[in-house]
Design a protein around this motif. Sequence first.
Motif, short mmCIF file in Angstrom:
data_model
loop_
_atom_site.label_atom_id
_atom_site.label_comp_id
_atom_site.label_asym_id
_atom_site.label_seq_id
_atom_site.Cartn_x
_atom_site.Cartn_y
_atom_site.Cartn_z
N GLU A 193 -5.38 2.49 -3.12
CA GLU A 193 -5.44 2.52 -4.47
C GLU A 193 -4.71 3.27 -5.08
OE1 GLU A 193 -9.53 3.51 -6.22
OE2 GLU A 193 -10.40 2.62 -4.27
N GLN A 194 -3.40 3.40 -3.71
CA GLN A 194 -2.08 3.90 -4.94
C GLN A 194 -1.39 2.44 -5.91
OE1 GLN A 194 -0.13 6.03 -2.39
NE2 GLN A 194 -1.57 7.00 -1.21
N TYR A 195 -1.75 2.29 -6.71
CA TYR A 195 -1.34 1.03 -7.03
C TYR A 195 0.27 0.51 -8.19
CZ TYR A 195 -6.78 0.26 -7.62
OH TYR A 195 -7.34 0.22 -6.83
N GLU A 196 0.45 2.29 -8.12
CA GLU A 196 2.41 2.61 -8.45
C GLU A 196 3.18 2.28 -7.14
OE1 GLU A 196 3.52 2.06 -11.74
OE2 GLU A 196 1.44 2.43 -12.77
N SER A 197 2.75 3.07 -6.22
CA SER A 197 3.59 2.30 -5.39
C SER A 197 3.56 1.15 -4.03
CB SER A 197 3.34 3.56 -4.27
OG SER A 197 3.52 4.58 -4.69
N ASN B 200 -4.57 7.40 2.23
CA ASN B 200 -2.95 7.96 2.00
C ASN B 200 -2.17 7.64 2.95
OD1 ASN B 200 -2.95 8.66 -0.55
ND2 ASN B 200 -4.25 10.87 -0.12
N LEU C 4 -0.93 0.02 0.70
CA LEU C 4 -1.16 1.03 -0.73
C LEU C 4 -2.40 0.97 -1.37
CD1 LEU C 4 2.99 1.39 -0.51
CD2 LEU C 4 0.83 3.82 -0.55
N THR C 5 -1.71 -0.55 -1.65
CA THR C 5 -3.14 -1.43 -2.39
C THR C 5 -4.40 -0.69 -2.59
OG1 THR C 5 -1.47 -3.17 -2.96
CG2 THR C 5 -4.18 -3.39 -3.42
N SER D 78 -6.41 1.20 6.42
CA SER D 78 -6.70 0.67 5.14
C SER D 78 -7.82 -0.28 4.65
CB SER D 78 -5.10 0.52 4.88
OG SER D 78 -4.00 1.15 5.26
N SER E 142 1.28 6.75 3.72
CA SER E 142 2.20 8.00 3.04
C SER E 142 3.45 6.91 3.56
CB SER E 142 2.70 9.21 3.50
OG SER E 142 2.38 8.97 5.06
N SER F 165 -11.78 7.42 -2.92
CA SER F 165 -11.58 6.18 -3.61
C SER F 165 -12.00 6.40 -4.39
CB SER F 165 -12.08 4.35 -3.32
OG SER F 165 -12.75 3.79 -4.30
#
Length: 896
Positions: free
Chosen positions: A545-549, A518, A541-542, A511, A520, A722
């Motif tokens: 850029e999957q910030y909510e997860s 992604n 995940l940060t 990452s 997962s 990104s």
Amino acid sequence: MPLVGRNKEIDRILSAIRGPKETALAIVGGRGIGKSALLSEISSLCEYRSVFLAASAAESGWPFSGLTALLNEMDDPVLNGSVDALRGGNAGALTVPAVSGMLLSGLQRRSSTRTIIAIDDADSLDPASQSVIGFLARRLAGTEIVLFAGMRDEVPGSPFTGLPALRLGALSQGDTMRMLESMPTKQTTTAVAHAVAAATGGNPLAAVELYSGLVERHAGGKCALPIPLSSTSNLDAGHASAVAALTPGASMVLDLLALSFRSDITTIGKIDHEAWLHADELVAAGLVQRSGQHLWIADQMLRGHVHAAMPPDVRTATHRALAEAARGTDRHARSWHLSFAVVLEHETPFHLLRHAVHLVRRGEVSFAVECIERALAINPGEAETAARLTGLAELLFTRGDLVHARRYLEWAQGVTRDPNLILRLTGLSFEIDFVQGVAVRCSMLQRLVKEFGQHDPGYSAGLLAIAAVYYAERWELKEAVELLRQGGAFRGSASLQCLAIADHAELLVESISGGRANPSRRPGQVRSARPARLLLRGRALTYAEQYESAREAFAMLRSSTEPDHANWRETAALMAVDNEIRAGNVAAAVRLIDELELCQPDLEYHRGARHLFRVWRAYSLGDDELARNQAANALDYLRSGNHPGLTAQLAACHGHFALLRGDLAESVVQLSRATEIGLGLGNPTLLRCEADLVEVLVRLGRHREATQALQRLESRSAGLRSPWLVMVVARSRAMLADGEQSLQLFKQALEDRNGHRLERGRTLMCYAERLHGFGRLRHAREALLRSKVMFDEAGADAWTQHVDALLLDERWEAARPQGNPSMLLLTDHERALAMMVARGMRNKEIAGTLYVSVRTVEVRLTAIYRKLGVESRAQLTALAAGKATPAAEPYVLPVL
């Protein structure tokens, strides 16, 4: 020694000094709390003339002696006559009202600039001086005097009663430790400072006196600490007075309690049959606390005073009596008291160490530390001691007590030759460094595993996996990959937890490098995931850029109450901050940083990241002075080790906010430095500084260099998915383009609504500036207002302030047609008001825009009607528009 932990108090004092009015402030603090140090520091806090007076208790019986000393220190020509009168032969005939009136008149006649007066122990002055000074303190208007009166207590009916008061509280444990470690000693010991800070309860004087007495003997941690800690302190008089007020029976029970951290009332009752009655007296006096059948002295300095006051032979005999009383009922208490007997049992120290393990697991670390220190005092060097200390150090580490974990692992290292223990102890030392953010050379870790790894392959596999995570977080991916490869040799001996950490470390490396966009999460496993896996998945995940997860993962870990999750929990708190910063949620990141400051003020975890967050927070709130101070602290830390990633992040932070405030020369220097380091990272989304570099180069007119920087960024972005990168590259292209093509590219950049409000707001602001350059002022202002909405939603105060400054600039106001030449009869502000009417704005809206009352708008409109000879708003609108000019279009706030 500099003041530590008094920033809020200093701010209160400075607000009084720099305020427009003369004032008096009482500074209240008990013995040893730091009142005198704070008052003596006032002269260095301001540029005004300062007068400091320390009251002399020996002169408290002489009328006006304190006042005379104060006037002598002031040495003011107008007041010198009052000094002569107080010294004269008829001084005894002077009354307090007469002296008060004479001095008040003299102070009001002074022509001097502001004078700051600080009186230490003002409540120890002679009564006449106190009365005069208290009288004057309420009547300082017109005197240019700011008075600070230090007092031990607020006594009802005192001449200083009713003055605004600043009450000094105890220092936090972190502040106390920082104060002690700043003392000029031959060698400071963190464990000693920690023990002193815990024992003294935040009293600076007691801490300094106790620490000074211990540091010479215990420098380097080579001797066990005395139990309990005690010293000859200025607080002894207060403790002696409290003990003297007790009945003989209560005093005897207090002596018994002083011999142990905590005692069972049943054991005490075998020696004193009225122990419950005497315990009630001690609890009522506030000297002892009780929980169930257990009693203990809460104030460790009081306990030390009582312990030291007992003759040695009496202490030994009492320990024997308590050991006998605990026989058959409390074997732990029996072992404790036997350890102070003349004849020791061989198993006693090992029993104390076993008991310490149970205490740590119950969260009673202070009690456990006393047991450990006592065991070390009587049996410091056996092989079994080293083995038990190793287990205790590992347990303390998992519970987040890094100070004691370090102390006991270093002690064990000094007495063991067992290769298995050497591996575990050295590995634990590295793990503590990892958690604290200390720079560790990868070669040292590899050498340790190469020489000792075969003695415990399972432990070696876990250590290499954790180290890989550490180097990945430092963006040193080559080292992380090499450690994961080396760990493969121990994979057959690794636990399932270790294998999971290694797998997630590989995910984190991918990452960070941008190889997996992604990462997962497996369905149904997040809520049952172990802390290490949950933390690493959130971090991956940060970076993806999957910030909510990522936010969900960090929140779950931060809410964990398991004691063994302490290090993972605190690391998750740091990573949650970075997640919000990367997401552009400035307000959320600031809130999380503030929470960290409350719960971890001593920078125990990830010190480098904490320093960086403090700088970023100050800049984000628009406090440049605080940011510079925090940056100086961060640079001091960075000089202490090799931290290329943090150095680049700090430079990128400086450059980003220098660009915001318009300091382009500083910005290009800092951003160029960050970019140079960032080129070795591969993934341009880590530092996020290259788009800022393109922007600052464009603003400086260095378009060729800006084009090269953008081309380099685009080439490094190949294959990376990104959303943030897509937006900043699109903005950079638009800034480098010319004419209508530039506007078209800005529109395309704004079509992508990826949810990153901060970057979208920046793009809107750049678009507004380009529109302004083309003379499209109304559209520019609309774009600027939309950017402000974005910045407000993100909580980006610094950017919001910048937009507000642009909106107040008259050059951003669209020029309006003057219409009828008669409009030239109006002044500029009258013409602006008339144009607001012409745009259809009502009086209330105009008043809100101009920050005036509706009545003021009506009066000004009446004057305009009279000048132009019109009688209604419709006529004024037609006149303002003119015959050849179409009616002005009503202004409507753009819909986002």
